[in-house]
Design a protein around this motif. Structure first.
Motif, mmCIF file in Angstrom:
data_model
loop_
_atom_site.group_PDB
_atom_site.id
_atom_site.type_symbol
_atom_site.label_atom_id
_atom_site.label_comp_id
_atom_site.label_asym_id
_atom_site.label_seq_id
_atom_site.Cartn_x
_atom_site.Cartn_y
_atom_site.Cartn_z
ATOM 1 N N GLY A 1 39.000 58.694 32.483
ATOM 2 C CA GLY A 1 38.760 58.168 31.144
ATOM 3 C C GLY A 1 38.734 56.659 31.136
ATOM 4 N N ALA A 2 39.050 56.076 30.000
ATOM 5 C CA ALA A 2 39.004 54.624 29.843
ATOM 6 C C ALA A 2 40.223 53.972 30.480
ATOM 7 N N LEU A 3 40.028 52.751 30.979
ATOM 8 C CA LEU A 3 41.100 52.013 31.637
ATOM 9 C C LEU A 3 41.096 50.575 31.134
ATOM 10 N N ALA A 4 42.203 50.148 30.541
ATOM 11 C CA ALA A 4 42.331 48.788 30.021
ATOM 12 C C ALA A 4 43.183 47.940 30.963
ATOM 13 N N GLN A 5 42.969 46.635 30.928
ATOM 14 C CA GLN A 5 43.767 45.734 31.751
ATOM 15 C C GLN A 5 45.199 45.632 31.242
ATOM 16 N N ALA A 6 46.115 45.375 32.183
ATOM 17 C CA ALA A 6 47.485 44.990 31.866
ATOM 18 C C ALA A 6 47.596 43.484 32.081
ATOM 19 N N GLY A 7 48.823 42.973 32.171
ATOM 20 C CA GLY A 7 48.999 41.547 32.397
ATOM 21 C C GLY A 7 48.502 41.128 33.770
ATOM 22 N N GLN A 8 47.615 40.157 33.824
ATOM 23 C CA GLN A 8 46.975 39.769 35.070
ATOM 24 C C GLN A 8 47.879 38.876 35.920
ATOM 25 N N ILE A 9 47.469 38.682 37.179
ATOM 26 C CA ILE A 9 48.112 37.721 38.069
ATOM 27 C C ILE A 9 47.324 36.419 37.990
ATOM 28 N N THR A 10 47.929 35.383 37.452
ATOM 29 C CA THR A 10 47.307 34.061 37.446
ATOM 30 C C THR A 10 47.692 33.355 38.740
ATOM 31 N N LEU A 11 46.715 32.843 39.464
ATOM 32 C CA LEU A 11 46.970 32.191 40.742
ATOM 33 C C LEU A 11 47.236 30.706 40.542
ATOM 34 N N ASP A 12 48.132 30.152 41.350
ATOM 35 C CA ASP A 12 48.505 28.749 41.161
ATOM 36 C C ASP A 12 47.416 27.787 41.602
ATOM 37 N N HIS A 13 46.440 28.282 42.366
ATOM 38 C CA HIS A 13 45.211 27.513 42.575
ATOM 39 C C HIS A 13 44.061 28.477 42.862
ATOM 40 N N SER A 14 42.865 28.003 42.686
ATOM 41 C CA SER A 14 41.690 28.868 42.736
ATOM 42 C C SER A 14 41.432 29.385 44.146
ATOM 43 N N VAL A 15 40.851 30.566 44.212
ATOM 44 C CA VAL A 15 40.427 31.172 45.471
ATOM 45 C C VAL A 15 38.946 31.495 45.365
ATOM 46 N N GLN A 16 38.335 31.734 46.512
ATOM 47 C CA GLN A 16 36.891 31.939 46.511
ATOM 48 C C GLN A 16 36.517 33.251 47.182
ATOM 49 N N ASP A 17 35.713 34.038 46.490
ATOM 50 C CA ASP A 17 35.066 35.221 47.057
ATOM 51 C C ASP A 17 36.053 36.159 47.759
ATOM 52 N N ILE A 18 37.025 36.644 46.999
ATOM 53 C CA ILE A 18 38.003 37.576 47.547
ATOM 54 C C ILE A 18 37.354 38.945 47.729
ATOM 55 N N GLN A 19 37.397 39.451 48.960
ATOM 56 C CA GLN A 19 36.766 40.723 49.290
ATOM 57 C C GLN A 19 37.750 41.891 49.301
ATOM 58 N N GLY A 20 39.018 41.603 49.488
ATOM 59 C CA GLY A 20 40.002 42.673 49.518
ATOM 60 C C GLY A 20 41.400 42.099 49.517
ATOM 61 N N CYS A 21 42.356 42.858 49.009
ATOM 62 C CA CYS A 21 43.768 42.519 49.057
ATOM 63 C C CYS A 21 44.554 43.789 49.343
ATOM 64 N N ASP A 22 45.755 43.618 49.882
ATOM 65 C CA ASP A 22 46.650 44.748 50.068
ATOM 66 C C ASP A 22 48.086 44.248 49.968
ATOM 67 N N PHE A 23 48.957 45.108 49.478
ATOM 68 C CA PHE A 23 50.369 44.765 49.380
ATOM 69 C C PHE A 23 51.034 44.901 50.748
#
Length: 281
Positions: A170-192
């Protein structure tokens, strides 16, 4: 990355496959800065693995490429799949549509083999790109990212595994986002790698692997992440030209970090996966 990029990549890979069946990789270096030591490399088929990787609990690898997209999803307009994640044998995939898309989609596949689609209507100022999906260690929050220069990562309730989401898609809304302390470019993937730390693969000029530290585990509220650079993904190929960093995965059981890079020209038929171990611990 634009929505036309998947079509260009598919055409290029088909031509490359016809021209070159396999290529060699360079010799691995002994170590890397940033707390990680490179331990080896391997290659996978770019058509089925050139967009992302994830580790099953049994240690086997899941790969995603443009050839992995099911026909039904292609017909529905989802023509790009991003870097996936696995949480407790639930597989999370990130899909995007064409240039005129007004939504992005996350698909969750259960251990029983059923799949459910969760569609997020783009918010004001949100790009259509859906580069990756990664799930917090408690399986409650899904982090995703957009293309271009950004100062945020998006956060959603994890589809299906967070009880706040619909049980069958079904529908999916955003929660509170992660604001980064400085800009990043062209992120292709992340993992915990822990509840308060992510590693991310950037397709910037240096092909950086980044670290994002959070002040506390995600809880659905807005949070600020501190960004630092760990190391650069090696670029080694018999072909010359532009490389593209792709997916990244951390296997907590084996303590292995893997990151993908697609080599230039006809060598793009295979994707190189570099493996790393923590330097200490």
């Amino acid at each position: 990355m634009t929505a036309t990029a998947p079509r260009r990549r598919a055409a290029a890979l088909l031509l490359a496959t016809a021209a070159l069946a396999a290529v060699g990789t360079g010799t691995a270096h002994a170590g890397s800065p940033g707390g990680w030591t490179k331990t080896g490399s391997s290659t996978i088929n770019s058509l089925t693995g050139g967009e992302g990787i994830a580790t099953h609990p049994d240690g086997s690898l899941l790969t995603r490429g443009l050839g992995s997209i099911p026909l039904g999803l292609r017909i529905d307009g989802w023509n790009h799949v991003g870097d996936p994640d696995i949480a407790g044998d639930y597989v999370f995939d990130a899909y995007q549509g064409g240039d005129s898309a007004t939504s992005k989609m996350f698909q969750v596949s259960t251990p029983a083999g059923k799949s459910y689609n969760y569609t997020h209507k783009l918010d004001a100022g949100e790009l259509l790109n859906n580069s990756f999906a990664t799930v917090s260690p408690d399986a409650q929050w899904l982090v995703a990212g957009e293309w271009n220069t950004m100062n945020r990562l998006q956060v959603f309730p994890a589809p299906l595994t967070n009880p706040a989401t619909p049980a069958t898609g079904g529908a999916l809304a955003q929660a509170g986002q992660i604001t980064l302390d400085h800009s990043v470019q062209d992120i292709q993937g992340c993992d915990f790698v822990s509840a308060t730390r992510l590693v991310c693969a950037s397709d910037d000029a240096a092909k950086d692997v980044l670290q994002v530290d959070l002040p506390h585990p995600l809880d659905g509220t807005a949070v600020t992440g501190q960004v630092s650079t760990l190391f650069q993904v090696p670029r080694s190929s018999i072909c010359s030209g532009t490389y593209e960093t792709e997916g990244i995965d951390y296997d907590p059981a084996a303590k292995v970090l893997r990151v993908e890079i697609v080599p230039p020209s006809v060598c793009a038929v295979t994707t190189t996966v570099y493996s790393y171990k923590p330097t200490t611990g």
